[in-house]
Design an enzyme around this catalytic site. Structure first.
Site, mmCIF file in Angstrom:
data_model
loop_
_atom_site.group_PDB
_atom_site.id
_atom_site.type_symbol
_atom_site.label_atom_id
_atom_site.label_comp_id
_atom_site.label_asym_id
_atom_site.label_seq_id
_atom_site.Cartn_x
_atom_site.Cartn_y
_atom_site.Cartn_z
ATOM 1 C CB SER A 1 3.254 4.708 9.133
ATOM 2 O OG SER A 1 2.038 4.097 8.782
ATOM 3 C CG HIS A 2 9.276 7.083 6.876
ATOM 4 N ND1 HIS A 2 9.681 8.249 7.473
ATOM 5 C CD2 HIS A 2 10.388 6.518 6.347
ATOM 6 C CE1 HIS A 2 10.991 8.394 7.317
ATOM 7 N NE2 HIS A 2 11.448 7.352 6.652
ATOM 8 C CB ALA A 3 8.648 8.807 12.094
ATOM 9 C CE1 TYR B 1 9.073 3.587 3.295
ATOM 10 C CE2 TYR B 1 9.963 5.685 2.551
ATOM 11 C CZ TYR B 1 10.125 4.338 2.783
ATOM 12 O OH TYR B 1 11.330 3.738 2.506
ATOM 13 N NE ARG C 1 1.320 8.726 8.372
ATOM 14 C CZ ARG C 1 2.553 8.646 8.882
ATOM 15 N NH1 ARG C 1 2.738 8.630 10.185
ATOM 16 N NH2 ARG C 1 3.587 8.610 8.077
#
Length: 391
Positions: A229-231, A236, A286
């Site tokens: 996953s994107h930080a 994403y 999230r």
């Protein structure tokens, strides 16, 4: 001597005392552009020749990074071979080296001294940490720089840091060197004088780490490791699909989020849900967001999900492995000759249009065997009594 290259750098002579990855990457791109690249190897050869034997008995790294070059074996500690190398440099346009700290100077290859003798010469010194500072004398390899620069700390899962699976520090340094050399060639065309380039693996990777560094120094916290996953952007990342496999999606803005909610999650009301209004809110929530996506993706197979994402205008990709890359319909290949026979490798990224349609990569010249051009280069630049290093 190998067949002269064609391309914008045809006629440019590059002499490179190189090993491993960073410098060979830079000079391979110069060779692709038509430069004549003479690779100077120690008697046992560039140690990257021995990393593996997977490509018809040749090393995968070496085949990738040394196409289009000539190979000459020199013992640069021997007076005769060193004198031969000095004559090669005197006629060169570019001199590249990535020897261990201090080795070039001990061999009489100090770049500043070379440029004083040859004002049109462009020199490029590639090191681990640079030529000054407390780490200047330290040996450095890609994995060590990944750790020292912090890139390993932002790579991997929440539980464990990880090395990036390819040699990004070496490759980044090679790209930086290639670009800097091209700039120097253009500068010399205007000024008539060469220039000195010094760059390091650490500086290149520190540059790539600018965003995490700014987050820490101005936001008080470095980005967390988030696996696939994107930080900093959500959603994403990679999500499981009902029939198996994982699909990677990237939502960059609120318009895309709205289309994703309506067209893929089938719940347009999520657009106004305060838990998911903007990237910061989606990052904070999230787990709830991911649960909705997993439930929706579970109703699809890969093809039907791809069609839904495409219809909604969402960027997506399949989580491939190396076998998937090997069979990828977008993968372009190019043939290169090696001492063991022809090999197909990944085609160079740049394509060049000639006005007759879609452009293609330039043809690749062969990968040299160790010392393949010894006789021709010694005849061109030296004397026969230097064969054993006797001046």
């Amino acid at each position: 001597m190998s067949e002269a290259g064609e391309g914008p750098l045809a006629g440019l002579l590059v002499v490179s005392v190189e090993q491993a990855v960073a410098a060979p990457f830079a000079t391979s791109r110069l060779a692709d552009a038509g430069a004549r690249v003479i690779k100077v190897e120690r008697p046992e050869g560039d140690f990257a020749r021995l990393y593996d034997r997977h490509v018809r008995g040749e090393c995968a790294w070496f085949v990738w990074l040394n196409r289009g070059k000539e190979s000459v074996v020199l013992d640069i500690k021997a007076a005769g071979d060193n004198a031969l190398l000095q004559r090669m440099i005197a006629r060169a346009d570019v001199f590249v080296q990535n020897l261990a700290p201090g080795a070039a100077a001990r061999a009489g290859l100090d770049s500043a001294a070379l440029r004083r003798r040859h004002p049109r010469l462009i020199t490029c010194d590639i090191s681990g940490y640079g030529e000054s500072g407390p780490y200047a004398e330290m040996k450095a390899y890609d994995f060590l720089i990944q750790c020292e620069s912090g890139i390993a700390s932002v790579t991997g899962t929440a539980e464990s840091a990880s090395r990036v699976g390819v040699s990004v520090c070496d490759i980044g340094a090679g790209l930086n060197a290639y670009g800097a050399i091209l700039e120097a060639v253009l500068g010399r065309a205007r000024s008539g004088r060469g220039s000195g380039i010094s760059l390091s693996l650490f500086d290149g990777m520190a540059d790539w780490m600018t965003v995490p560094l700014l987050h820490l120094e101005h936001g008080g916290k470095a980005p967390a490791r988030t696996g696939l996953s994107h930080a900093m952007i959500a959603p994403y990342g990679a999500y499981p699909v009902g029939c198996g496999g994982q699909m990677v999606i990237a939502i960059q803005n609120e318009r895309e989020w709205a289309r994703f909610c309506a067209g893929v999650l089938w719940d347009a009301a999520l657009t106004t849900d305060p838990r998911f209004a903007g990237h910061p809110a989606r990052l904070a929530n999230r787990p709830a967001m991911d649960a909705l996506i997993v439930d929706a993706f579970a109703t699809h197979d890969m093809d039907s999900l791809a069609e839904a994402l495409r219809a909604a205008g969402i960027a997506f990709g399949r989580l491939n492995d190396v076998a998937g890359l090997s069979e990828h319909p977008q993968l372009r290949r190019a043939a290169v000759e090696t001492a063991a026979g022809p090999v197909e490798i990944v085609a160079p990224p740049a394509r060049y249009a000639d006005g007759a349609g879609e452009g293609n990569s330039r043809p690749l010249r062969p990968v040299p065997a160790l010392g393949e051009q010894n006789e021709a280069i010694r005849a061109e630049f030296g004397r026969t009594d230097e064969l054993l290093g006797n001046a």
